[in-house]
Write an enzyme that holds these catalytic residues in place. Sequence first.
Site, short mmCIF file in Angstrom:
data_model
loop_
_atom_site.label_atom_id
_atom_site.label_comp_id
_atom_site.label_asym_id
_atom_site.label_seq_id
_atom_site.Cartn_x
_atom_site.Cartn_y
_atom_site.Cartn_z
N ASP A 18 0.86 -1.35 -0.28
CA ASP A 18 -0.12 -0.28 -0.16
C ASP A 18 0.84 1.14 -0.44
O ASP A 18 0.97 2.28 -0.91
CB ASP A 18 -0.76 -0.23 0.97
CG ASP A 18 -1.67 -0.86 1.22
OD1 ASP A 18 -2.62 -1.97 -0.25
OD2 ASP A 18 -2.31 -1.72 2.58
N ARG A 98 -0.85 1.55 16.72
CA ARG A 98 -1.25 2.94 15.83
C ARG A 98 -1.10 3.68 16.63
O ARG A 98 -0.92 4.34 16.09
CB ARG A 98 -2.55 2.60 15.39
CG ARG A 98 -3.19 0.85 14.18
CD ARG A 98 -1.95 0.96 13.15
NE ARG A 98 -1.69 0.33 12.30
CZ ARG A 98 -1.07 -0.39 11.26
NH1 ARG A 98 0.13 -0.16 12.33
NH2 ARG A 98 -1.20 -1.14 10.52
#
Length: 406
Positions: A18, A98
């Site tokens: 990605d 995250r």
Amino acid sequence: MADKKYKKIVLAYSGGLDTSIIIPWLKENYDNPEIIAVAGNVGLADELDGLEEKALATGASKLIIADLMDEMVDDIIIPSLKMGAKYETYLLGTAFARPVIAKKLAEVALEEGADAIAHGCTGKGNDQVRFELALKRWAPETDIIAPWREWDIKSRDEEIDYAEAHNVPLKITRETNYSKDKNLWHLSHEGLDLEDPTTEPQYEKEGFLEMGVSPIQAPDEPTYVSIGFEAGAPVSINGEKMKASKIIEKLNEIGGANGIGIIDIIENRLIGMKVRGVYETPGGTILYFAHNKLESLTMDKETQHLKQKLAVDYADMLYNGKWYTPLQEALTAFANEANKNVTGEVKLKLYKGNIIPAGVTSPNSLYSEELASFGETAFDHGQAGGFINIWGLPTLAMALLEKGKL
């Protein structure tokens, strides 16, 4: 696609499929801005090798590698361990990383005077929420770009097509194109044959598992390990003191070699869809088991039961991206207070994917053999009758009401 032009964009960069193609895509579609790639080292190990060269070759002006491993472990994993937080049966590996990565992205964007921050999360996933809620907390006035919500690319195969057309080097092929996320705590596998829940994961296939072996391939002899805790936090392995991140690293080696911590689950994503994933969490699985064992010896009943209830809320909060909130601070304060007596050592036997308790000791033990024994003790059994009469008053009253005798 937005018409807005940007001069400088900070990109969350891992060098995976990605983010590798996002660099040229941003330059093509946002008037050739400067791209600053930021890789959060949360235990990526050899995945950092050659990352700077790749980022620069695909169009980034520079790569910033931020060492975030101890921050992730000390500030997020240890409080979650103390709470016993699990999302369904998932030990929150991706969710742990995250918040700290997104916070670092915000710091870099503000330091560099960037116009926007970009990430490679899909529009179906949880990570877009985790990243963006943290970015709203730490860089509330900076724009966010999520290419998966803008571009015409529809699949990982089309991403590979784009990479090939733009000469972006990839470590994967179409046949090994699992979607993976790796950090110190875990490795996730999604996609390809795993999208069919009727299939059995290829645990014994070379290269599928990366943090260990399947239980079938594990040794025929058990491995013993002892883990020391102070106030709920791990502090030693087999009597050797070390920081928490090193303990996880060591337990990954020991657990992985014994086939520990492999799960195949269908989980409920934040946005509601069910997805299937295979997770490897060898060290984390051992730590959660050991902590729970020690907690059962040292924590009073009411606190332990309430903590078990709050653990579901804590895991939901973290899974759903709301780490940087007052709720997290309040629940973490409870977890720390509840764990103040969770000190001691837990001995475990690891054997072909199984964790077997092999003894637990603590200076704060609430266990009394004198009270618990089935043999002769000082406990007065006769007192139980009066307690039951009082404890059962509501039940007695309801029964008498039903008979018209109240």
